[in-house]
Design a protein around this motif. Sequence first.
Motif, PDB file in Angstrom:
ATOM      1  N   ASP A 161      -0.332  89.933  44.982  1.00 15.69           N
ATOM      2  CA  ASP A 161      -0.905  90.822  43.715  1.00 15.69           C
ATOM      3  C   ASP A 161      -1.555  91.957  44.207  1.00 15.69           C
ATOM      4  OD1 ASP A 161      -2.949  89.190  44.368  1.00 15.69           O
ATOM      5  OD2 ASP A 161      -3.293  88.575  42.449  1.00 15.69           O
ATOM      6  N   GLY A 162      -1.302  93.164  43.558  1.00 10.91           N
ATOM      7  CA  GLY A 162      -2.089  94.189  44.056  1.00 10.91           C
ATOM      8  C   GLY A 162      -1.638  95.136  45.370  1.00 10.91           C
ATOM      9  N   ALA A 163      -0.421  94.313  45.973  1.00 10.13           N
ATOM     10  CA  ALA A 163       0.082  95.149  47.151  1.00 10.13           C
ATOM     11  C   ALA A 163       1.025  96.345  46.715  1.00 10.13           C
ATOM     12  CB  ALA A 163       1.036  93.954  47.849  1.00 10.13           C
ATOM     13  N   PHE A 171       3.479  95.980  43.731  1.00  9.74           N
ATOM     14  CA  PHE A 171       3.003  94.467  42.883  1.00  9.74           C
ATOM     15  C   PHE A 171       1.619  94.715  42.482  1.00  9.74           C
ATOM     16  CE2 PHE A 171       5.807  94.166  46.561  1.00  9.74           C
ATOM     17  CZ  PHE A 171       6.888  93.584  45.940  1.00  9.74           C
ATOM     18  N   LYS A 172       1.704  95.823  41.292  1.00  6.55           N
ATOM     19  CA  LYS A 172       0.500  95.682  40.425  1.00  6.55           C
ATOM     20  C   LYS A 172       0.578  95.071  39.313  1.00  6.55           C
ATOM     21  CE  LYS A 172      -1.141  98.898  43.468  1.00  6.55           C
ATOM     22  NZ  LYS A 172      -1.201 100.290  43.157  1.00  6.55           N
ATOM     23  N   THR A 173      -0.538  95.261  38.477  1.00  5.89           N
ATOM     24  CA  THR A 173      -0.504  94.194  37.094  1.00  5.89           C
ATOM     25  C   THR A 173       0.732  94.384  36.287  1.00  5.89           C
ATOM     26  OG1 THR A 173      -2.894  94.537  37.347  1.00  5.89           O
ATOM     27  CG2 THR A 173      -2.219  93.772  35.085  1.00  5.89           C
ATOM     28  N   PRO A 188      -1.531  84.890  45.020  1.00  2.65           N
ATOM     29  CA  PRO A 188      -2.906  85.635  44.806  1.00  2.65           C
ATOM     30  C   PRO A 188      -3.334  86.149  46.210  1.00  2.65           C
ATOM     31  CG  PRO A 188      -2.958  83.346  44.564  1.00  2.65           C
ATOM     32  CD  PRO A 188      -1.699  83.647  44.728  1.00  2.65           C
ATOM     33  N   TYR A 189      -3.891  87.360  46.306  1.00  2.00           N
ATOM     34  CA  TYR A 189      -4.586  87.924  47.700  1.00  2.00           C
ATOM     35  C   TYR A 189      -5.721  87.229  47.757  1.00  2.00           C
ATOM     36  CZ  TYR A 189      -5.734  91.749  50.709  1.00  2.00           C
ATOM     37  OH  TYR A 189      -5.660  92.475  51.964  1.00  2.00           O
ATOM     38  N   VAL A 376      -7.506  92.435  43.296  1.00  2.00           N
ATOM     39  CA  VAL A 376      -7.263  93.106  42.097  1.00  2.00           C
ATOM     40  C   VAL A 376      -7.550  92.464  40.989  1.00  2.00           C
ATOM     41  CG1 VAL A 376      -5.562  94.945  43.003  1.00  2.00           C
ATOM     42  CG2 VAL A 376      -5.042  92.623  41.854  1.00  2.00           C
ATOM     43  N   ARG A 377      -7.784  91.236  40.962  1.00  4.96           N
ATOM     44  CA  ARG A 377      -7.899  90.214  39.706  1.00  4.96           C
ATOM     45  C   ARG A 377      -9.540  90.406  39.430  1.00  4.96           C
ATOM     46  NH1 ARG A 377      -5.402  87.056  43.357  1.00  4.96           N
ATOM     47  NH2 ARG A 377      -7.360  85.951  44.023  1.00  4.96           N
TER      48      ARG A 377
END
Length: 440
Positions: A161-163, A171-173, A188-189, A376-377
């Motif tokens: 996520d966030g990549a 691969f954003k929200t 989850p990163y 990014v969470r």
Amino acid sequence: MNVKTALASNISAELEAAHERYRDANPRSYQQHRKAAEVLPGGNTRTVLYSDPFPITLASAEGCRVTSLDGKEYVDYLGEFTAGLYGHSDPLLREAVESALQSGWVRGGHIEQEEKLARLICDRFPSIERVRFTNSGTEATLYAISAVRAISGRSKVLVFDGAYHGGVFVFKTVQNPLTAPFDFVVAPYNDWDGTRALLEANAQALSCVLIEPMQGSGGCIPASPSFLRQLRDWTEQNGVTLIFDEVMTSRLSGGGLQEMYGITPDITTLGKYIGAGFSFGAFGGREDLMSHFDPSRVGAFSHAGTFNNNVFTMTAGAVGLEKVFTPIIAEQLTERGNSLRERLNEIAAQASFPMQFTGVGSLMNVHMCGGEIESVRDLTGSDMNLRDLFYFDLIERGIWPARRGMFNLSLPMGVLEFSVLEEAVKDFVRVRSKLFTSER
């Protein structure tokens, strides 16, 4: 009206005032934008460069500065999203480009410089025994994934996520409808327990794990070395290919973050600065994997690209790595970047609002939120309007950052340029803290 609503209203009002000053200060850029919109959708052919109310048009660049069509000079902290490592007028690179011009280009054959650049890359990066060139990091990712899927006979690709791995690997929200239709599993990163659960659940169908050792577009968020080590151990034990996207982070030491952390992936993707300002991408890794691209081999993969070995990229890129951005220079730039980020965080800590800079070395990003940022969470509470206000305040101060808050150092930068940014951040903290006094 409650305090929180009043504060948001105050920030919005200040942002609108900043927009008005921006419009008044850049009339020629506005006219150019209107002309461009007649032939380009939104006047734009590269989404990340668009900025409302309209983007500033750049007319020239020199050293570590850019000049707009309206005649305003800025310290270039955008650094072409890390591709501008060398600045805009390095004399050795200029000489290399002039030699390419004199020798002729678009030759349609092998050239010596492609072997030289390939050798420099293989010598630098621990994971790369053989390398293939492309024209962008996006292409490099596409070929790396496609090759591993074909070699393994497995379809799934684990990402985080966030990549961001290129224009069609986002691969954003909010899901990007243009993301390539591979069978992706999004983990989850920096969360090993959550990632391991997905790895185990998909182990039999998983072809590869693709990760940025530091997420660039996601906000300069580093993966912890322990997280990367756990990924390396699991993929080795389960016969899954590990791909490091070092398109941005390869500049952080002589051999990228993989060398810095002592963690060797199976394949690495590269891009950005290695082309010395020209279009560039590359993917490379273990010889047994890359040998599938050997055209003398029966059943080899076909990998085309008219400009893969173009004379400008190959010549300038080789000179850049050999004579300008040596491993020692890479280490020194990372040290300077770490020092600058520490000073900026000391300034940000004095603000009456949450503000911090994340990153490694010469790559950093500002975030208007508190607490530790590991993915990014952790950015869900960021104040985007306050970040935008920071952007417009810096533009007024003659600093050219990314609208999303990213700052990238270039080799021509020195004490003067660093002090300009530090003073601008000090003023932002001092002036904009007044917006928050009602909360006390």
